[in-house]
Design an enzyme around this catalytic site. Structure first.
Site, PDB file in Angstrom:
ATOM      1  N   ARG A 117      -0.408  13.554  -4.286  1.00 56.96           N
ATOM      2  CA  ARG A 117      -0.221  14.674  -3.509  1.00 56.96           C
ATOM      3  C   ARG A 117      -0.758  15.936  -4.827  1.00 56.96           C
ATOM      4  O   ARG A 117      -0.304  15.909  -5.448  1.00 56.96           O
ATOM      5  CB  ARG A 117       1.441  14.094  -3.273  1.00 56.96           C
ATOM      6  CG  ARG A 117       1.818  13.425  -2.348  1.00 56.96           C
ATOM      7  CD  ARG A 117       3.603  13.083  -2.454  1.00 56.96           C
ATOM      8  NE  ARG A 117       3.660  11.898  -1.612  1.00 56.96           N
ATOM      9  CZ  ARG A 117       3.798  10.513  -2.065  1.00 56.96           C
ATOM     10  NH1 ARG A 117       3.325  10.194  -3.823  1.00 56.96           N
ATOM     11  NH2 ARG A 117       4.143   9.342  -1.530  1.00 56.96           N
ATOM     12  N   LYS A 168       6.982  11.352  -5.818  1.00 53.51           N
ATOM     13  CA  LYS A 168       7.992  11.223  -5.205  1.00 53.51           C
ATOM     14  C   LYS A 168       9.030   9.265  -5.231  1.00 53.51           C
ATOM     15  O   LYS A 168      10.350  10.330  -4.628  1.00 53.51           O
ATOM     16  CB  LYS A 168       7.551  11.213  -3.698  1.00 53.51           C
ATOM     17  CG  LYS A 168       8.466  11.357  -2.022  1.00 53.51           C
ATOM     18  CD  LYS A 168       7.342  11.820  -0.937  1.00 53.51           C
ATOM     19  CE  LYS A 168       8.344  12.290  -0.110  1.00 53.51           C
ATOM     20  NZ  LYS A 168       8.014  12.172   1.428  1.00 53.51           N
ATOM     21  N   HIS A 226      -1.979  17.458   3.334  1.00 48.99           N
ATOM     22  CA  HIS A 226      -1.444  16.550   2.883  1.00 48.99           C
ATOM     23  C   HIS A 226      -2.747  15.829   3.584  1.00 48.99           C
ATOM     24  O   HIS A 226      -3.268  14.660   3.570  1.00 48.99           O
ATOM     25  CB  HIS A 226      -0.716  15.467   3.667  1.00 48.99           C
ATOM     26  CG  HIS A 226       0.911  15.258   3.017  1.00 48.99           C
ATOM     27  ND1 HIS A 226       1.104  14.729   2.156  1.00 48.99           N
ATOM     28  CD2 HIS A 226       0.438  13.746   3.754  1.00 48.99           C
ATOM     29  CE1 HIS A 226       1.616  14.441   1.485  1.00 48.99           C
ATOM     30  NE2 HIS A 226       1.382  12.820   2.485  1.00 48.99           N
ATOM     31  N   ARG A 274      -4.549  13.708   0.873  1.00 48.50           N
ATOM     32  CA  ARG A 274      -4.594  12.547   0.595  1.00 48.50           C
ATOM     33  C   ARG A 274      -4.646  11.541   2.119  1.00 48.50           C
ATOM     34  O   ARG A 274      -5.390  10.708   2.003  1.00 48.50           O
ATOM     35  CB  ARG A 274      -2.581  12.716   0.774  1.00 48.50           C
ATOM     36  CG  ARG A 274      -2.574  11.112   0.101  1.00 48.50           C
ATOM     37  CD  ARG A 274      -0.647  11.654   0.128  1.00 48.50           C
ATOM     38  NE  ARG A 274      -0.111  10.429   0.042  1.00 48.50           N
ATOM     39  CZ  ARG A 274       0.268   9.946  -1.421  1.00 48.50           C
ATOM     40  NH1 ARG A 274       0.024  10.083  -2.200  1.00 48.50           N
ATOM     41  NH2 ARG A 274       0.982   8.332  -0.958  1.00 48.50           N
ATOM     42  N   HIS A 334       3.102   3.860  -1.674  1.00 47.21           N
ATOM     43  CA  HIS A 334       3.887   3.627  -0.619  1.00 47.21           C
ATOM     44  C   HIS A 334       5.269   2.298  -1.018  1.00 47.21           C
ATOM     45  O   HIS A 334       4.302   1.889  -1.753  1.00 47.21           O
ATOM     46  CB  HIS A 334       2.850   3.222   0.727  1.00 47.21           C
ATOM     47  CG  HIS A 334       2.439   4.356   0.774  1.00 47.21           C
ATOM     48  ND1 HIS A 334       1.218   4.885   2.038  1.00 47.21           N
ATOM     49  CD2 HIS A 334       2.481   5.894   0.637  1.00 47.21           C
ATOM     50  CE1 HIS A 334       1.622   5.409   2.001  1.00 47.21           C
ATOM     51  NE2 HIS A 334       2.128   6.508   1.868  1.00 47.21           N
ATOM     52  N   TYR A 394      -3.321   3.481   8.359  1.00 50.22           N
ATOM     53  CA  TYR A 394      -4.755   4.130   7.924  1.00 50.22           C
ATOM     54  C   TYR A 394      -5.684   2.626   8.190  1.00 50.22           C
ATOM     55  O   TYR A 394      -6.868   2.101   8.440  1.00 50.22           O
ATOM     56  CB  TYR A 394      -4.658   3.993   5.982  1.00 50.22           C
ATOM     57  CG  TYR A 394      -4.238   5.196   5.983  1.00 50.22           C
ATOM     58  CD1 TYR A 394      -4.947   6.622   6.353  1.00 50.22           C
ATOM     59  CD2 TYR A 394      -3.192   4.849   4.998  1.00 50.22           C
ATOM     60  CE1 TYR A 394      -3.814   7.368   6.067  1.00 50.22           C
ATOM     61  CE2 TYR A 394      -2.443   6.366   5.207  1.00 50.22           C
ATOM     62  CZ  TYR A 394      -2.728   7.873   5.349  1.00 50.22           C
ATOM     63  OH  TYR A 394      -2.295   8.464   4.898  1.00 50.22           O
TER      64      TYR A 394
END
Length: 331
Positions: free
Chosen positions: A197, A220, A276, A279, A302, A311
């Site tokens: 990020r 995050k 973003h 990313r 994640h 993806y």
């Protein structure tokens, strides 16, 4: 005893006898008063010390502040959550606890939908309030079930994630290289090389950098992750930033400079995907070039594979079995 009181009915009882607690309440109909009288009498017969729970007059904003004291202040985004929920509570007319139910939220949500608020934003608000009441239940500050637990999320169409072509990457990096802030192009390159990020790359410190990898902390999710890098990128960063101590930041704040560079590049980016997109570009090309979806999940940090699966369709062999295993192949 039940008797008329103006246009209503007054139930006035002392089921424990003289000297015991007296209960009084008014009702619209005689039958309602009778049922209440029976309920009170039954409760007292089972437990002489029983008495009805007092009405909870705390406001929703007060409950939010209680949540903040017990739990919210420990969250990374706790201050942001608190302020947002306090504002929403005010828009809900700050109801008292005894009046809070599912329609408290759904009525507010309908108004916000009419005002063109995004379903994703409203779903986030619902998640925050559900979490708030779950925490209040956990710390014994809410003696009922979660009033928002049965509210459904709004359906949201899955958005197509934009990613840059190799030509667009070169155009954007050239615009960053011409930026007034020389750090901009290096932060952008780190995002493209690692899937980081923008804030993670921008706040990078010397002690997070090795010749063969970057370790991102204060992420995050709160979990560290180490991502391999080419030695050439390491040398470029060190030669550019020349940090003096391990705790020193390698780059200055350059988000605004990147926004200006993106505008100069004239690349059409969807709203809300400014930094973003770097990313998304990393993740998309990772899969296009034959990367493994589980490896990508670890690289991006994640918490669940479901997020990374956005993806998966970009992989060259995605669902290739359909060609071999469909029933027409047997005909």
């Amino acid at each position: 005893m039940i008797k008329r009181s103006g246009s209503r009915w007054l139930a006035d009882i002392q089921p424990g006898g003289r000297g015991k607690k007296r209960f009084r309440k008014t009702f619209d109909t005689h039958s309602e008063a009778k049922r209440w009288e029976y309920w009170i009498t039954h409760k007292i017969s089972q437990n002489p010390d029983w008495e009805p729970r007092k009405r909870d007059t705390r406001s929703l904003q007060k409950l939010i502040l209680i949540w903040w004291d017990h739990h919210g202040r420990s969250l990374k985004d706790g201050e942001k959550r608190k302020n947002w929920m306090l504002r929403i509570a005010l828009e809900m007319n700050n109801p008292k606890a005894y009046n809070i139910n599912a329609s408290t939220f759904t009525t507010w949500r309908a108004v916000r939908l009419d005002a063109n608020n995004k379903p994703t934003t409203l779903n986030n608000a619902l998640a925050y309030f559900k979490a708030l009441f779950n925490e209040l239940i956990r710390v014994d500050e809410w003696p009922h079930e979660n009033p928002f637990s049965r509210i459904r999320r709004l359906p949201v169409d899955e958005e197509e994630l934009t990613f840059l072509s190799p030509e667009e990457i070169q155009t954007l990096l050239a615009a960053c290289n011409a930026s007034s802030n020389p750090d901009t192009v290096f932060v952008a390159r780190i995002c493209l090389a690692t899937g980081a990020r923008w804030s993670e790359a921008e706040k990078l410190r010397l002690n997070q950098l090795r010749k063969d990898r970057i370790t991102f902390d204060k992420t995050k999710s709160g979990k560290k992750r180490s991502i391999p890098i080419a030695e050439s990128i390491y040398k470029e960063i060190i030669q550019h930033s020349r940090p003096e101590t391990g705790s020193a930041r390698l780059f200055s704040n350059c988000y605004s400079a990147f926004r200006e560079a993106a505008e100069r590049s004239r690349i059409d980016l969807p709203e809300g995907q400014l930094t973003h997109v770097l990313r998304h570009t990393f993740a998309s090309h990772f899969m296009i070039n034959g990367g493994n979806i589980h490896s990508l999940q670890r690289v991006l940090g994640h918490g669940s594979l479901q997020m990374t699966m956005r993806y998966a369709h970009l992989a060259p062999n995605h669902l290739e079995e359909v060609i071999k295993l469909n029933p027409l192949t047997l005909c």
